[in-house]
Design an enzyme around this catalytic site. Structure first.
Site, PDB file in Angstrom:
ATOM      1  N   TYR A 106       2.602  -5.913   3.762  1.00  0.00           N
ATOM      2  CA  TYR A 106       2.819  -4.583   4.253  1.00  0.00           C
ATOM      3  C   TYR A 106       2.534  -3.373   3.450  1.00  0.00           C
ATOM      4  O   TYR A 106       2.072  -2.470   3.682  1.00  0.00           O
ATOM      5  CB  TYR A 106       4.648  -4.469   4.484  1.00  0.00           C
ATOM      6  CG  TYR A 106       5.219  -3.060   4.255  1.00  0.00           C
ATOM      7  CD1 TYR A 106       5.791  -2.625   3.251  1.00  0.00           C
ATOM      8  CD2 TYR A 106       5.329  -2.092   5.627  1.00  0.00           C
ATOM      9  CE1 TYR A 106       6.286  -1.155   3.262  1.00  0.00           C
ATOM     10  CE2 TYR A 106       5.651  -1.136   5.184  1.00  0.00           C
ATOM     11  CZ  TYR A 106       6.272  -0.564   4.262  1.00  0.00           C
ATOM     12  OH  TYR A 106       6.520   0.765   4.353  1.00  0.00           O
TER      13      TYR A 106
ATOM     14  N   LYS B 153      -0.068  -0.306   3.726  1.00  0.00           N
ATOM     15  CA  LYS B 153       0.368   0.994   3.282  1.00  0.00           C
ATOM     16  C   LYS B 153      -0.607   1.620   2.293  1.00  0.00           C
ATOM     17  O   LYS B 153      -0.644   2.880   2.530  1.00  0.00           O
ATOM     18  CB  LYS B 153       1.852   1.018   2.669  1.00  0.00           C
ATOM     19  CG  LYS B 153       2.777   0.677   3.916  1.00  0.00           C
ATOM     20  CD  LYS B 153       2.911   1.657   5.124  1.00  0.00           C
ATOM     21  CE  LYS B 153       3.809   2.923   4.633  1.00  0.00           C
ATOM     22  NZ  LYS B 153       3.848   3.567   5.857  1.00  0.00           N
TER      23      LYS B 153
HETATM   24  N1  NAD Z   1      12.735   2.648   5.852  1.00  0.00           N
HETATM   25  C1  NAD Z   1      12.376   2.718   4.353  1.00  0.00           C
HETATM   26  O1  NAD Z   1      13.194   2.535   3.531  1.00  0.00           O
HETATM   27  C2  NAD Z   1      10.953   3.532   4.005  1.00  0.00           C
HETATM   28  C3  NAD Z   1      10.580   3.518   3.056  1.00  0.00           C
HETATM   29  C4  NAD Z   1       9.568   4.255   2.709  1.00  0.00           C
HETATM   30  C5  NAD Z   1       8.640   4.371   3.754  1.00  0.00           C
HETATM   31  N2  NAD Z   1       9.057   3.933   4.886  1.00  0.00           N
HETATM   32  C6  NAD Z   1       7.865   4.475   5.957  1.00  0.00           C
HETATM   33  O2  NAD Z   1       8.462   5.083   6.676  1.00  0.00           O
HETATM   34  C7  NAD Z   1       8.093   4.914   8.262  1.00  0.00           C
HETATM   35  C8  NAD Z   1       9.080   4.855   9.197  1.00  0.00           C
HETATM   36  O3  NAD Z   1      10.023   3.636   8.757  1.00  0.00           O
HETATM   37  P1  NAD Z   1      11.245   3.219   9.503  1.00  0.00           P
HETATM   38  O4  NAD Z   1      12.261   2.902   8.486  1.00  0.00           O
HETATM   39  O5  NAD Z   1      11.876   4.574  10.224  1.00  0.00           O
HETATM   40  O6  NAD Z   1      10.716   2.157  10.563  1.00  0.00           O
HETATM   41  P2  NAD Z   1      10.913   1.977  12.037  1.00  0.00           P
HETATM   42  O7  NAD Z   1      10.627   0.680  12.456  1.00  0.00           O
HETATM   43  O8  NAD Z   1      12.331   2.362  12.492  1.00  0.00           O
HETATM   44  O9  NAD Z   1      10.118   3.012  12.933  1.00  0.00           O
HETATM   45  C9  NAD Z   1       8.743   2.676  13.252  1.00  0.00           C
HETATM   46  C10 NAD Z   1       8.349   3.346  14.430  1.00  0.00           C
HETATM   47  O10 NAD Z   1       7.190   3.004  14.684  1.00  0.00           O
HETATM   48  C11 NAD Z   1       6.819   2.558  16.061  1.00  0.00           C
HETATM   49  N3  NAD Z   1       5.617   1.892  15.936  1.00  0.00           N
HETATM   50  C12 NAD Z   1       5.200   0.925  15.615  1.00  0.00           C
HETATM   51  N4  NAD Z   1       3.973   0.262  16.034  1.00  0.00           N
HETATM   52  C13 NAD Z   1       3.489   1.340  16.876  1.00  0.00           C
HETATM   53  C14 NAD Z   1       2.237   1.595  17.538  1.00  0.00           C
HETATM   54  N5  NAD Z   1       1.264   0.663  17.577  1.00  0.00           N
HETATM   55  N6  NAD Z   1       2.192   2.427  18.172  1.00  0.00           N
HETATM   56  C15 NAD Z   1       3.189   3.508  18.480  1.00  0.00           C
HETATM   57  N7  NAD Z   1       4.254   3.435  17.725  1.00  0.00           N
HETATM   58  C16 NAD Z   1       4.347   2.501  16.788  1.00  0.00           C
HETATM   59  C17 NAD Z   1       7.881   1.792  16.362  1.00  0.00           C
HETATM   60  O11 NAD Z   1       8.275   1.498  17.590  1.00  0.00           O
HETATM   61  C18 NAD Z   1       9.120   2.398  15.678  1.00  0.00           C
HETATM   62  O12 NAD Z   1       9.657   3.298  16.445  1.00  0.00           O
HETATM   63  C19 NAD Z   1       7.313   3.795   8.051  1.00  0.00           C
HETATM   64  O13 NAD Z   1       5.704   4.128   7.931  1.00  0.00           O
HETATM   65  C20 NAD Z   1       7.585   3.119   6.885  1.00  0.00           C
HETATM   66  O14 NAD Z   1       6.559   2.543   6.051  1.00  0.00           O
HETATM   67  C21 NAD Z   1      10.222   3.494   5.237  1.00  0.00           C
HETATM   68  C1  4D8 Z   2      22.717  -7.328  -1.567  1.00  0.00           C
HETATM   69  C2  4D8 Z   2      21.070  -7.161  -1.301  1.00  0.00           C
HETATM   70  C3  4D8 Z   2      20.029  -7.739  -2.232  1.00  0.00           C
HETATM   71  C4  4D8 Z   2      20.847  -6.685  -0.142  1.00  0.00           C
HETATM   72  C5  4D8 Z   2      19.594  -6.623   0.334  1.00  0.00           C
HETATM   73  C6  4D8 Z   2      18.904  -5.252   0.468  1.00  0.00           C
HETATM   74  C7  4D8 Z   2      17.645  -5.349   0.825  1.00  0.00           C
HETATM   75  C8  4D8 Z   2      17.498  -5.427   2.554  1.00  0.00           C
HETATM   76  C9  4D8 Z   2      17.047  -3.843   0.720  1.00  0.00           C
HETATM   77  C10 4D8 Z   2      17.161  -3.367  -0.583  1.00  0.00           C
HETATM   78  C11 4D8 Z   2      15.759  -2.459  -0.989  1.00  0.00           C
HETATM   79  C12 4D8 Z   2      15.543  -2.250   0.230  1.00  0.00           C
HETATM   80  C13 4D8 Z   2      14.111  -1.743   0.367  1.00  0.00           C
HETATM   81  C14 4D8 Z   2      13.254  -2.073   1.356  1.00  0.00           C
HETATM   82  C15 4D8 Z   2      13.583  -2.760   2.727  1.00  0.00           C
HETATM   83  C16 4D8 Z   2      15.281  -3.230   2.546  1.00  0.00           C
HETATM   84  C17 4D8 Z   2      15.482  -3.608   1.127  1.00  0.00           C
HETATM   85  C18 4D8 Z   2      14.651  -4.628   0.398  1.00  0.00           C
HETATM   86  C19 4D8 Z   2      11.816  -1.475   1.590  1.00  0.00           C
HETATM   87  C20 4D8 Z   2      11.092  -2.957   1.394  1.00  0.00           C
HETATM   88  C21 4D8 Z   2      11.587  -1.088   3.017  1.00  0.00           C
HETATM   89  C22 4D8 Z   2       9.956  -0.330   3.215  1.00  0.00           C
HETATM   90  C23 4D8 Z   2       9.616   0.565   2.012  1.00  0.00           C
HETATM   91  O1  4D8 Z   2       8.267   1.070   2.234  1.00  0.00           O
HETATM   92  C24 4D8 Z   2      10.049   0.148   0.947  1.00  0.00           C
HETATM   93  C25 4D8 Z   2       9.033  -0.702   0.242  1.00  0.00           C
HETATM   94  C26 4D8 Z   2       9.869   1.513  -0.188  1.00  0.00           C
HETATM   95  O2  4D8 Z   2      10.856   2.351   0.189  1.00  0.00           O
HETATM   96  O3  4D8 Z   2       9.229   1.658  -1.035  1.00  0.00           O
HETATM   97  C27 4D8 Z   2      11.494  -0.451   0.565  1.00  0.00           C
HETATM   98  C28 4D8 Z   2      11.815  -0.608  -0.756  1.00  0.00           C
HETATM   99  C29 4D8 Z   2      13.428  -0.938  -0.882  1.00  0.00           C
END
Ligand code: NAD
Ligand code: 4D8
Length: 347
Positions: A143, A147
């Site tokens: 992943y 990214k």
């Molecule tokens: N959740 C986190 O902790 C976190 C942290 C840092 C960055 N991000 C980034 O933030 C963004 C949103 O993350 P999120 O947690 O809301 O994820 P999410 O899975 O809730 O939302 C992603 C959305 O993208 C849509 N999608 C996926 N593939 C697609 C395609 N081919 N065409 C159209 N739509 C598509 C999905 O249907 C979904 O609704 C992502 O780019 C993720 O990498 C997330």
């Molecule tokens: C008690 C415990 C250990 C619970 C588990 C908590 C777990 C689920 C939880 C703790 C930390 C958290 C985490 C992500 C997913 C869930 C997870 C791993 C991800 C990977 C989502 C994608 C983002 O791109 C990214 C990389 C970011 O923000 O840089 C994050 C980094 C931080």
């Protein structure tokens, strides 16, 4: 200086996701006209025009891009899934397609949702600055690898005809979160949150979704002719680094679950995670299985990873809108269904 965006039209690609929907709500509050493009539908809102399609298909995207001032690209496959082909297809090839479609449709701005982990290799990062940290040469999962490709492609596309900027949030949490809270609660209900990986003193960023939305909107309002933000990446955090295990304890106890308390050696867990990853690779021609204990998750739970957002403050005028205390309260209150069912029996 922020451009006036009253009634400007934007497209939120991935707008039906956790961050995407909060972003739509923030944009509407700010006076934007909002279109959503997503491969699925998860909510309805009469103020929003929805386009259902695949961002990997230009013919799906083009109708949604008509008259759009700025695209917010926050789509990605679920970060903890293990579908390498899908990560590459959507995050790399799909993002190239989005850029081409934007240029073809005459869209002039794109805000990409990247990730702070594009510079993370499992070694400690303390107060990391964007200009001091190269992309991870050895990302811990695929992943993150995609990214990096996504962010690099998006920033390289920046020009006077198409302004791009990348927002690097870290550890987003909040209402309607699909992974951090649900996975943590699932682990708690399976008795897996009694353990602390390492000494419990690793410092990290967790970022409230409302602050991530704020950072994205500021970025869209600031990129444009002569902006210092054009073609740049910015950390957007809560600016309140916290012990990972203090955050987890506050989240768990806030939902009625016991706090983690038994220390396990970090290096042991990391070796176990590497072994499970190897086994998953060996059996992959026959069966696909994704170990819940991955090197990335263990590293995130046991090392320092927090980032400096001074550049976003300087160039975008960013400062967090929600404190961690406010954010944890709002998040815990938004999940009555995630509370410990045992606590009622005990009361
Ligand atoms: N959740 C986190 O902790 C976190 C942290 C840092 C960055 N991000 C980034 O933030 C963004 C949103 O993350 P999120 O947690 O809301 O994820 P999410 O899975 O809730 O939302 C992603 C959305 O993208 C849509 N999608 C996926 N593939 C697609 C395609 N081919 N065409 C159209 N739509 C598509 C999905 O249907 C979904 O609704 C992502 O780019 C993720 O990498 C997330
Ligand atoms: C008690 C415990 C250990 C619970 C588990 C908590 C777990 C689920 C939880 C703790 C930390 C958290 C985490 C992500 C997913 C869930 C997870 C791993 C991800 C990977 C989502 C994608 C983002 O791109 C990214 C990389 C970011 O923000 O840089 C994050 C980094 C931080």
């Amino acid at each position: 200086m922020a451009a006036s965006v009253k009634n400007k039209k934007c497209l939120v690609i991935g707008g039906c996701g956790f961050l995407g929907r909060h972003l739509c709500e923030g944009l509407l509050e700010r006076g934007w006209t909002v279109n959503v493009f997503d491969i699925r539908s998860t909510f309805e809102d009469s103020r929003i025009k929805f386009f259902i399609g695949d961002l990997c298909k230009k013919e799906d995207l083009l109708p949604a891009l008509e008259g759009v001032y700025c695209v917010f690209h926050c789509a990605s496959p679920a970060p903890l899934s293990n579908n390498k082909a899908l990560f590459y297809k959507v995050n790399y090839e799909g993002t190239r397609n989005v850029i081409e479609a934007c240029k073809e449709a005459g869209v002039k701005r794109m805000v990409l949702t990247s990730s702070a982990s594009v510079v993370y290799e499992g070694k400690g990062i303390r107060n990391g600055r964007e200009e001091e940290l190269p992309y991870a040469a050895k990302p811990l999962d695929y992943y993150t690898e995609t990214k990096i490709l996504q962010e690099r492609t998006s920033l390289e596309a920046n020009s006077d005809d198409f302004y791009t900027v990348a927002i690097r949030p870290h550890g987003i949490f909040g209402p309607r979160d699909l992974q951090l809270v649900p996975i943590t609660v699932d682990m708690a209900r399976k008795g897996k949150t009694k353990f602390i990986i390492g000494d419990g003193k690793n410092v990290v960023d967790f970022t409230y979704v409302g602050n991530v939305v704020h950072g994205h909107i500021l970025a869209a309002e600031h990129i444009g002719p002569g902006s210092p933000a054009n073609g740049k990446a910015y950390h957007i955090t809560n600016d309140e680094p916290i012990f990972f295990w203090t955050f987890m304890t506050r989240l768990l106890t806030g939902l009625g679950y016991p706090a983690p308390r038994i220390h396990l050696p970090y290096s042991l867990l990391y070796v176990v995670a590497l072994f499970l990853q190897f086994v998953a690779w060996i059996v992959s021609p026959l069966v696909i299985f994704t170990p819940s204990l991955s090197p990335m998750k263990v590293a995130l739970a046991g090392t320092d990873h927090f980032y400096n957002c001074e550049n976003a403050k300087r160039d975008l005028g960013y400062s967090p809108v929600f404190t961690l205390d406010q954010a944890l309260k709002l998040t815990i209150e938004s999940y009555p269904e995630m509370r410990n069912p045992e606590e009622k029996k005990g009361s």
